[in-house]
Design a protein around this motif. Structure first.
Motif, PDB file in Angstrom:
ATOM      1  N   LEU A 109       0.831  -1.207   0.000  1.00  0.00           N
ATOM      2  CA  LEU A 109       0.000   0.000   0.000  1.00  0.00           C
ATOM      3  C   LEU A 109       0.867   1.259   0.000  1.00  0.00           C
ATOM      4  O   LEU A 109       0.583   2.221  -0.715  1.00  0.00           O
ATOM      5  CB  LEU A 109      -0.937   0.010   1.212  1.00  0.00           C
ATOM      6  N   ILE A 110       1.923   1.257   0.796  1.00  0.00           N
ATOM      7  CA  ILE A 110       2.819   2.416   0.855  1.00  0.00           C
ATOM      8  C   ILE A 110       3.552   2.569  -0.479  1.00  0.00           C
ATOM      9  O   ILE A 110       3.642   3.668  -1.032  1.00  0.00           O
ATOM     10  CB  ILE A 110       3.818   2.298   2.026  1.00  0.00           C
ATOM     11  N   ILE A 111       4.049   1.454  -1.008  1.00  0.00           N
ATOM     12  CA  ILE A 111       4.773   1.501  -2.282  1.00  0.00           C
ATOM     13  C   ILE A 111       3.851   1.983  -3.401  1.00  0.00           C
ATOM     14  O   ILE A 111       4.249   2.805  -4.237  1.00  0.00           O
ATOM     15  CB  ILE A 111       5.402   0.125  -2.599  1.00  0.00           C
ATOM     16  N   ASP A 112       2.613   1.520  -3.402  1.00  0.00           N
ATOM     17  CA  ASP A 112       1.640   1.978  -4.401  1.00  0.00           C
ATOM     18  C   ASP A 112       1.441   3.489  -4.305  1.00  0.00           C
ATOM     19  O   ASP A 112       1.415   4.199  -5.313  1.00  0.00           O
ATOM     20  CB  ASP A 112       0.311   1.243  -4.215  1.00  0.00           C
ATOM     21  N   ALA A 113       1.303   3.997  -3.075  1.00  0.00           N
ATOM     22  CA  ALA A 113       1.142   5.445  -2.877  1.00  0.00           C
ATOM     23  C   ALA A 113       2.375   6.188  -3.404  1.00  0.00           C
ATOM     24  O   ALA A 113       2.248   7.205  -4.096  1.00  0.00           O
ATOM     25  CB  ALA A 113       0.915   5.755  -1.399  1.00  0.00           C
ATOM     26  N   LEU A 114       3.571   5.681  -3.091  1.00  0.00           N
ATOM     27  CA  LEU A 114       4.802   6.324  -3.560  1.00  0.00           C
ATOM     28  C   LEU A 114       4.855   6.357  -5.085  1.00  0.00           C
ATOM     29  O   LEU A 114       5.211   7.377  -5.683  1.00  0.00           O
ATOM     30  CB  LEU A 114       6.030   5.593  -3.010  1.00  0.00           C
ATOM     31  N   GLU A 115       4.489   5.234  -5.708  1.00  0.00           N
ATOM     32  CA  GLU A 115       4.523   5.179  -7.175  1.00  0.00           C
ATOM     33  C   GLU A 115       3.511   6.137  -7.788  1.00  0.00           C
ATOM     34  O   GLU A 115       3.792   6.768  -8.811  1.00  0.00           O
ATOM     35  CB  GLU A 115       4.311   3.743  -7.647  1.00  0.00           C
ATOM     36  N   GLN A 116       2.341   6.283  -7.150  1.00  0.00           N
ATOM     37  CA  GLN A 116       1.352   7.250  -7.656  1.00  0.00           C
ATOM     38  C   GLN A 116       1.880   8.680  -7.563  1.00  0.00           C
ATOM     39  O   GLN A 116       1.534   9.526  -8.384  1.00  0.00           O
ATOM     40  CB  GLN A 116       0.040   7.124  -6.875  1.00  0.00           C
TER      41      GLN A 116
END
Length: 130
Positions: A22-29
């Motif tokens: 979830l954190i990595i997804d947010a960072l990529e967004q």
């Protein structure tokens, strides 16, 4: 040279694979793609000592070494003392935040978080990303 988001190296530390994702997804967004990950504080400390990062985003509650213990170890080591540190916690109570600030915590994000909350927390530490 690219935006700060493109250059920023971030290490995500969480003992739960779903939370890391979830954190990595947010960072990529947000546009951050230089992301390392660790499953606990001990692994993160070893990895960061071997290859320092610009910013650590760490869960608070992890077995072994929790988020604040990791922060303390990083601050005690000259090579890692100035790394930005954002704590992710489900219970950002006053005592926890004060303990973090005493250890030079840069910022925190409360769970559940939004992509915007993560971006704002990061920008408060490193400056505008775009």
């Amino acid at each position: 040279m690219g935006s700060l988001a493109e250059r920023l190296e971030v290490t995500v530390v969480d003992d739960t694979a779903v939370s890391r994702a979830l954190i990595i997804d947010a960072l990529e967004q947000i546009g951050i793609t230089r992301i390392a990950q660790a499953k606990d504080g001990n692994q993160a400390l070893r990895d960061i000592l071997a290859k320092p990062t610009h910013l650590v985003i760490s869960d608070m509650n992890m077995p072994g070494m929790d988020g604040l213990a990791l922060l303390k170890k990083l601050r005690e080591t000259p090579a890692t003392a100035r790394i930005g540190f954002i704590l992710v916690t489900g219970s950002p109570d006053k005592t926890l935040v004060e303990r973090g600030k005493a250890l030079q915590l840069n910022n925190y994000v409360a769970k559940p978080f939004t992509v915007d909350a993560v971006r704002k927390a990061i920008e408060a530490v490193v400056g505008r990303l775009q």
